[in-house]
Scaffold this motif. Structure first.
Motif, PDB file in Angstrom:
ATOM      1  N   GLU A  64     109.655 108.661  43.917  1.00 22.03           N
ATOM      2  CA  GLU A  64     109.349 108.908  42.499  1.00 22.03           C
ATOM      3  C   GLU A  64     107.998 108.300  42.130  1.00 22.03           C
ATOM      4  OE1 GLU A  64     113.142 110.006  40.375  1.00 22.03           O
ATOM      5  OE2 GLU A  64     113.150 107.828  40.394  1.00 22.03           O
ATOM      6  N   HIS A 117     113.555 113.239  27.941  1.00 21.97           N
ATOM      7  CA  HIS A 117     114.092 114.509  28.444  1.00 21.97           C
ATOM      8  C   HIS A 117     114.113 115.547  27.336  1.00 21.97           C
ATOM      9  CE1 HIS A 117     116.286 112.077  31.692  1.00 21.97           C
ATOM     10  NE2 HIS A 117     115.509 112.917  32.350  1.00 21.97           N
ATOM     11  N   ASP A 328     111.676 116.634  32.370  1.00 26.85           N
ATOM     12  CA  ASP A 328     110.986 115.435  31.902  1.00 26.85           C
ATOM     13  C   ASP A 328     109.910 115.876  30.924  1.00 26.85           C
ATOM     14  OD1 ASP A 328     112.221 113.334  33.568  1.00 26.85           O
ATOM     15  OD2 ASP A 328     111.428 114.536  35.207  1.00 26.85           O
ATOM     16  N   LYS A 362     106.987 115.748  43.501  1.00 30.26           N
ATOM     17  CA  LYS A 362     108.237 115.288  42.866  1.00 30.26           C
ATOM     18  C   LYS A 362     109.473 116.083  43.258  1.00 30.26           C
ATOM     19  CE  LYS A 362     109.993 112.516  39.570  1.00 30.26           C
ATOM     20  NZ  LYS A 362     111.353 112.969  39.384  1.00 30.26           N
TER      21      LYS A 362
END
Ligand code: GAL
Length: 439
Positions: A64, A117, A328, A362
Motif C-alpha cells: 500500500e 471512501h 478511495d 495499487k
C-alpha cells in the motif's frame, strides 16, 4: 442535518446499483494521457501553490505504501513547488487511522487532505462540517466527461461534490494458491458457497490443514459481506441498506451460518492481524484461499509472484457477475492550512497520469474512464471489464454502504461472533445495528 436526510440526498444504495452500467459507455481504450490535456490546474500558480501539503492515509506499509509512493512521485513531477508531507497511519481499512483522524478533525487540526471512501462514509464528515466542496477541482479535471456520473453522485450532497476519487477496488475476490489447489485436484472455481465448502473438504483430505485464511476483525466483516452477497443476490444485498431487505430474514440467517462454517476451515486470527498476514498465507503456501480486496494484487506483485503459476483468483462463489465496490477518494478539510497545496494534491489524484501511476501500483482500477486498460496487468483489465458489465454492490467494510457508526457496530458484532460462533446472536446484533443506524 439529520443523517437520514443526507443519506436520502446521496441516494447511496440506489446510485451504487447503477454505477457500473453508467460508466460502461464511457470507458475507452485511447491514449492513457487523453484526459490530462483537458485538465486545468485548479491551483493559481504553475508548478503548484508551494508550501507543505500534509496528506493523511492508511497506506503506510508494504504494497500500500508503494501505491502512495507512486502518487507522491507524480506529485513531485507535476507540482515541484509543493512539499509532500506523509501523515499515513498504519492499519488496513483505516483500522487505526480513522480514530486518529477523528481526533485531529475534532481538535481543528486537520491535514491538508485525507483519504475517505465514496458513499455513506463521506456523510460523517459532511454532516459534521469537516470537509468543504471541491466542485472546482472536479470541474478542472473534466467533471462528468471523465468520471462516471453515478460515481460523482456518490460524492455529491445537496449539489456539491465533496471529494476526488482516486481509484475503484473490488472486495469480492478469492485469491488462490495454485499449487495447493493442484494438490487437491481442484480445477474449476466453485459455483456457490456450498460447492466452495466441498472444495475445502477436498483440500483438508489432501493434507491442507488451513484451506482459508482470515485476519483481524475488518477482514472478517469483509468476508461476511461477500457471503451475504452470495446468498442474498445483489438486489437483496443492496436492500439491506435501503431498508428493502430485513436483517433478520432467512437469507441473512443462512449467510451467517455459511459464514460460520467457512471460518471452521480458517486459521485462528488475532483481532489486530492486518490483511497482509492472511494474504501472505496464500502467497507462502500456508492457505489455499483468502478473500481480500484487490489491493492483494499489489502484494502478489511486491512478492514477485506470478498469476497462473503461483496464484489466481475468482469472484467469491455465488457472486460472479457482481462487483462489490469501494472507491478511495480525497477530501479538502475545512481549515486546511494549505488549501492551495491541497487542491494541487486533488488535481494529482484525480488526473489521468496520477491515476495511471497509482492504480498500476495499487491493484485497483482508475476512477476515470479515459485511462487506457492496455498497460494494466491481466487482473486489472478483467476488473475494468467487470466494473463495466457487472451489477454493482456497495462494500460494508469499506465505507460505501454504511456510516462509520453503523460499521463500528457491525464490526463489534462480527468480532463477538468470532469468539462465540453464536449465529442467532450475530443475526440479532446485525438487526439491532440496522435498526439503530439505518434511520
Ligand atoms: C480500504 C481502502 C483500500 C485499501 C484497504 C486495505 O479501506 O479503500 O485502498 O487501503 O482498505 O487497507
Amino acid at each position: 442535518m439529520h443523517r437520514r436526510s443526507l443519506f436520502i440526498s446521496l441516494g447511496a444504495a440506489a446510485v451504487v446499483a447503477g454505477l457500473g452500467a453508467c460508466s460502461s459507455g464511457t470507458q475507452t481504450t485511447g491514449d492513457p494521457g487523453a484526459g490530462s490535456s483537458q485538465e486545468q490546474n485548479a491551483s493559481s500558480k504553475p508548478g503548484g501553490a508551494g508550501g507543505e501539503v500534509g496528506v493523511f492515509t492508511w497506506w503506510a506499509d508494504g504494497s500500500e505504501k508503494l501505491g502512495l509512493e507512486a502518487l507522491q512521485g507524480e506529485f513531485k513531477t507535476q507540482f515541484p513547488n509543493d512539499t509532500f508531507v506523509n501523515l499515513a497511519v498504519a492499519g488496513g481499512a483505516g483500522s487505526n487511522a480513522k480514530a486518529k483522524l477523528a481526533a485531529d478533525l475534532a481538535n481543528n487540526n486537520p491535514p491538508d487532505s485525507f483519504q475517505g471512501h465514496a458513499g455513506a462514509e463521506l456523510l460523517d464528515y459532511i454532516s459534521k462540517g469537516q470537509i468543504v466542496p471541491v466542485d472546482d477541482v472536479i470541474e478542472a479535471l473534466g467533471g462528468a466527461g471523465v468520471f462516471p456520473e453515478s460515481l460523482l453522485s456518490l460524492l455529491t450532497v445537496k449539489d456539491s461534490i465533496y471529494s476526488v476519487p482516486s481509484n475503484i477496488h473490488r472486495a469480492n475476490v478469492v485469491w488462490t494458491n495454485t499449487q495447493l489447489l493442484e494438490k487437491a485436484e481442484i480445477t474449476d472455481p466453485p459455483g456457490d458457497i456450498d460447492a466452495w465448502i466441498s472444495d475445502m473438504d477436498k483440500l483438508r483430505n489432501a493434507g491442507v490443514s488451513t484451506p482459508l485464511s482470515v485476519s483481524g476483525s475488518w477482514t472478517q466483516v469483509q468476508l461476511l459481506e461477500t457471503v451475504l452477497l452470495a446468498d442474498l443476490g445483489t438486489d437483496a444485498y443492496n436492500g439491506l441498506f435501503s431498508g428493502g431487505t430485513p436483517w433478520d430474514g432467512p437469507e441473512v440467517t443462512k449467510a451467517v451460518e455459511h459464514y460460520g462454517k467457512l471460518l471452521s476451515y480458517a486459521n485462528k486470527a488475532s483481532d489486530g492481524d492486518d490483511w497482509p498476514v492472511a494474504t501472505d498465507m496464500v502467497i507462502d503456501g500456508k492457505a489455499a484461499y483468502n478473500v481480500m480486496g484487490d489491493w492483494a494484487v499489489a502484494q502478489f506483485a511486491d512478492k514477485k509472484k506470478e498469476q497462473g503459476k503461483d496464484w489466481d483468483w475468482f469472484p467469491v462463489p455465488g457472486t460472479d457477475g457482481t462487483f462489490d465496490f469501494l472507491a478511495d477518494s480525497f477530501t479538502l478539510p475545512k481549515g486546511a492550512k494549505n488549501p492551495g497545496g491541497a487542491k494541487d494534491w486533488l488535481m494529482l489524484v484525480g488526473g489521468a497520469e496520477g491515476q495511471k501511476a497509482f492504480n498500476l501500483a495499487k491493484g485497483s482500477i482508475p476512477a476515470r474512464t479515459d485511462v487506457a486498460p492496455d498497460e494494466f496487468p491481466d487482473y486489472q483489465q478483467k476488473a475494468m471489464e467487470s466494473f463495466k458489465s457487472d451489477q454493482i454492490a456497495s462494500s460494508i467494510a469499506h465505507g460505501a454502504a454504511v456510516s462509520q457508526a453503523w460499521l463500528s457496530d457491525i464490526t463489534t458484532a462480527v468480532s463477538k461472533f468470532y469468539g462465540g460462533k453464536d449465529a442467532a446472536g450475530l443475526v440479532k446484533d446485525l438487526t439491532a445495528a440496522a435498526e439503530k443506524h439505518a434511520g
